[in-house]
Design an enzyme around this catalytic site. Structure first.
Site: not given
Length: 438
Positions: A70, A362, A383
């Site tokens: 991520c 994250h 995202n």
């Protein structure tokens, strides 16, 4: 004082349960539907509409799939948004796999070097335990991505596309960890036997050679030269030949990493201090990790200012808290678990970090915000979990969620106020490898 759970205790527990109003009804609902669904607060959705007063609309989302990349996806997303505007290619992507290859190679080198430096320490030393517990993973920090891109450049996704192993990293991670632990033991033995540094370096280089071969087998070999061929959104054809990853980066990506800083809100650490994490600075001559720890309002103000100027914002957070993945909701009031169980489940942000209830788990990208009377009410989040989550991959985040679960934002230094700028002159306090920000 009795330390064991007694039969009398159990009888008392059952009595209290039977006195709890609607206990059996609640139990049936939770047993059938689970904790989250049973505690979902439908009314919270009223404040989580998908319209934002400031919306940068960067296009289709990316998908890291079953990997922990991520931090790299979010960094490359911030670059691709600027690239897309400049070259009229809305859904362009850089190759995440290309930089992932060198990420794993550089981490292996850092592991070997640290093993050699600490070979005299016992395995009971916490540093050695931490070192061997995770010798090479696909997680990382924004500064790691900056250092990788600055050293190795970037390439279009079409030049080095994803593979089975870049999409699903657990198999190579498990295999690579085994190899590195084995190599680490061998390097420790060589050092402790008094073998010369030159000979130890030769062995390390051969180990790296083997790691390189492993990475080629799973990710593909990174390109040395390539042609950049594409049609823009107006269907105009372009081709640029004989580029290297570095020349492509220098020609097409105008980004000065040294102009950016990580503003952090980690209240388990002293505020108005600057911290480093040299255990994760794995590119020796690259960008170093630097956390400027300040109040949460400073993170919001800088992020909003940067988005007002048309630039998206990388941010580190604890995404699994108060999150509905399918609906794409991040909100502290969306689940009422304390009401469901009739107990107080609240912890302060500092206490969550201290106890490992909270972590920077994250990274995502801020691409919009809804300002009401100049104050943020909710945020639009890009995202990297693909389009099947949320609103075609986009999440909505309440401002209260930002307060509780956002820990880092990457912003240009020009958006700092005078007090924050002064912090940049402070000497970094180095954090332990097991710190809550690690």
């Amino acid at each position: 004082m009795e330390k064991d759970i007694t039969l009398s205790d159990l009888a008392s527990f059952r009595t209290d349960l039977n006195k709890t109003p609607s206990a059996r009804t609640i139990a049936r609902a939770v047993q059938k539907n689970g904790v989250n669904a049973s505690s979902e607060n439908y009314d919270a959705k009223r404040n989580l509409g998908r319209v934002f007063s400031l919306d940068l609309d960067p296009g289709k989302v990316t998908n890291q799939k079953q990997s922990g990349r991520c931090w790299l996806f979010s960094t490359l997303n911030t670059l691709r948004h600027d690239f897309a505007k400049k070259y009229n290619m809305k859904d362009f992507q850089f190759s995440q796999n290309y930089n992932s290859f060198y990420d794993r190679l550089e981490k292996a080198n850092k592991f070997y070097e640290t093993v050699i430096e600490t070979a005299m320490l016992s395995f009971s030393d916490r540093r050695i335990e931490c070192l061997f517990s995770s010798p090479d993973s696909d997680g990382g920090q924004w500064a790691n991505a900056a250092a990788l891109i600055d050293k190795y450049g970037v390439v279009p996704r079409s030049i080095m596309p994803e593979t089975y192993n870049s999409d699903k990293t657990n198999e190579i991670s498990e295999t690579l960890a085994l190899k590195l632990r084995k190599d680490g033991l061998a390097l420790r033995k060589l050092v402790n036997k008094g073998i010369t540094g030159v000979e130890v370096a030769k062995v390390k280089k051969e180990y790296l050679n083997q790691v390189y071969r492993m990475l080629v087998y799973v990710f593909g070999e990174p390109p040395v030269k390539f042609d950049f061929e594409y049609r823009d959104d107006k269907k105009k054809y372009h081709i640029d030949r004989d580029l290297t990853p570095k020349s492509f980066y220098e020609k097409y990506v105008t980004h000065r990493w040294d102009e950016y800083i990580c503003l952090t809100n980690a209240p388990d650490h002293e505020l108005n201090q600057v911290y480093g994490l040299d255990s994760q600075d794995y590119i020796f001559n690259g960008q170093k990790i630097m956390f400027v720890n300040t109040d949460i309002q400073a993170l919001k103000d800088a992020a909003i200012a940067q988005m007002k100027d048309g630039e998206t914002v990388w941010f580190g957070n604890d995404v699994l808290k108060d999150m509905d993945r399918q609906q794409g909701i991040l909100d502290t009031s969306f689940y009422k678990k304390d009401e469901l169980f009739s107990i107080d489940l609240k912890l302060s942000k500092a206490d969550r970090l201290r106890t490992h209830e909270g972590s920077v788990s994250h990274a995502m990208t801020l691409v919009g915000v809804d300002l009401v009377d100049g104050k943020p009410a909710k945020w639009k989040v890009e995202n990297s979990w693909g389009e099947k989550n949320g609103d075609k991959g986009y999440f909505v985040m309440s401002d209260a969620w930002f307060d509780e679960y956002v820990y880092e934002v990457i912003v240009n230094k020009k958006y700092l106020n005078g007090r924050q700028r002064k912090l940049l002159t402070k000497e970094k306090i180095m954090l332990d490898p097991w710190d809550s920000l690690a």
